[in-house]
Design an enzyme around this catalytic site. Structure first.
Site, PDB file in Angstrom:
ATOM      1  N   LEU A  98       0.575  -1.279   0.126  1.00  0.00           N
ATOM      2  CA  LEU A  98       0.195   0.302  -0.221  1.00  0.00           C
ATOM      3  C   LEU A  98       1.135   1.067  -0.495  1.00  0.00           C
ATOM      4  O   LEU A  98       1.843   1.388   0.715  1.00  0.00           O
ATOM      5  CB  LEU A  98      -0.845  -0.387   1.323  1.00  0.00           C
ATOM      6  N   ASP A  99       0.832   2.189  -0.765  1.00  0.00           N
ATOM      7  CA  ASP A  99       1.448   3.096  -1.510  1.00  0.00           C
ATOM      8  C   ASP A  99       0.971   4.288  -0.266  1.00  0.00           C
ATOM      9  O   ASP A  99      -0.183   4.713  -1.060  1.00  0.00           O
ATOM     10  CB  ASP A  99       1.486   3.509  -2.539  1.00  0.00           C
ATOM     11  N   ILE A 100       1.208   5.019   0.353  1.00  0.00           N
ATOM     12  CA  ILE A 100       0.264   6.199   1.123  1.00  0.00           C
ATOM     13  C   ILE A 100       1.200   7.128   1.030  1.00  0.00           C
ATOM     14  O   ILE A 100       2.188   7.085   1.181  1.00  0.00           O
ATOM     15  CB  ILE A 100       0.225   5.658   2.550  1.00  0.00           C
ATOM     16  N   PHE A 110      -2.573   5.731  -2.786  1.00  0.00           N
ATOM     17  CA  PHE A 110      -2.296   6.227  -3.678  1.00  0.00           C
ATOM     18  C   PHE A 110      -1.513   5.166  -4.902  1.00  0.00           C
ATOM     19  O   PHE A 110      -0.861   4.090  -4.614  1.00  0.00           O
ATOM     20  CB  PHE A 110      -0.927   7.801  -4.592  1.00  0.00           C
ATOM     21  N   ASN A 140       3.547   1.143   3.057  1.00  0.00           N
ATOM     22  CA  ASN A 140       5.426   2.262   2.224  1.00  0.00           C
ATOM     23  C   ASN A 140       4.765   3.640   2.104  1.00  0.00           C
ATOM     24  O   ASN A 140       3.479   4.493   1.751  1.00  0.00           O
ATOM     25  CB  ASN A 140       5.107   2.010   0.820  1.00  0.00           C
TER      26      ASN A 140
END
Length: 223
Positions: A98-100, A110, A140
């Site tokens: 999970l890109d946060i 995102f 992340n």
């Protein structure tokens, strides 16, 4: 990448995350030939992510000897791919990244290298992923990625207690003391580093490095 893997082999790294970050934005599939070569060379477990859209692609990568498949943007197109891969290989081999990043005091998900905002509540998504068989979640921090200014503990604190599978944190590690601080704060947690193990010194000269076994044990408070 092959030469880098050889060096990490010599340094006895624990695990390698091989992430093709442009596969989604440029709409191409995994580089199977390169993945096969890296898997043959590597003496450490590998987690591969990037460009995977279906179970058949995942199966091909598993056949090379890769231990884990990492999913990211594809889960917002077809979240059932999580259960498909988990049912095939087991939850321990199914990772979601999970890109946060923080926007107006809110942490949002995102994709597409931080360019596409996802209108999905983080906690609801985590629940869905765990129910579908995700065996590991990587948090992340886009804001910290590549900065080497330390982990985003505010973000980690918000999500850590809501996740019931193994967690790995990524984004911001700039020194071995950052690893030590995270290990002390969260105990049994995966700590992933990119720039820290590639660059060295204030001028960020490219020098692949990794702590020796005895140093690593001290960092994670086992000695």
């Amino acid at each position: 990448p092959i030469n880098a893997v050889k060096i990490f082999n010599e340094k006895k790294a624990d695990e390698l995350f091989l992430l093709e970050i442009n596969a989604t934005t440029k709409k191409y599939e995994p580089n199977f030939d390169l993945i096969k070569k890296i898997a043959r060379e590597s003496r450490m477990p590998i987690c591969y992510g990037g460009g995977i859209k279906n179970l058949d692609q995942a199966k091909q990568i598993f056949n090379y000897g890769v231990e884990k498949i990492a999913l990211s943007s594809v889960i917002f197109e077809n979240i059932n791919i999580v259960s498909e891969i988990s049912n095939f290989s087991g939850s321990n081999s199914t990772v979601v990244i999970l890109d946060i990043k923080k926007v107006n005091d809110q942490y949002l998900i995102f994709t597409h290298n931080g360019k596409k905002k996802i209108e999905k509540n983080i906690f609801n998504l985590i629940d869905d992923l765990e129910n579908l068989g995700t065996g590991e979640i990587v948090i992340n921090s886009i804001d910290r990625d590549g900065t080497m200014k330390g982990f985003d503990y505010e973000l980690i604190d918000k999500v850590i207690d809501r996740i019931h599978v193994p967690v790995t944190i990524l984004g911001g590690a700039g020194s071995f003391s950052d690893i030590q601080e995270a290990a002390k704060k969260y105990g049994s947690i995966g700590i992933s580093c990119g720039s820290l193990f590639v660059y060295k010194g204030s001028r960020k000269a490219v020098l692949i490095n990794y702590p020796k076994k005895e140093d690593k044990l001290k960092l994670i408070w086992l000695l």
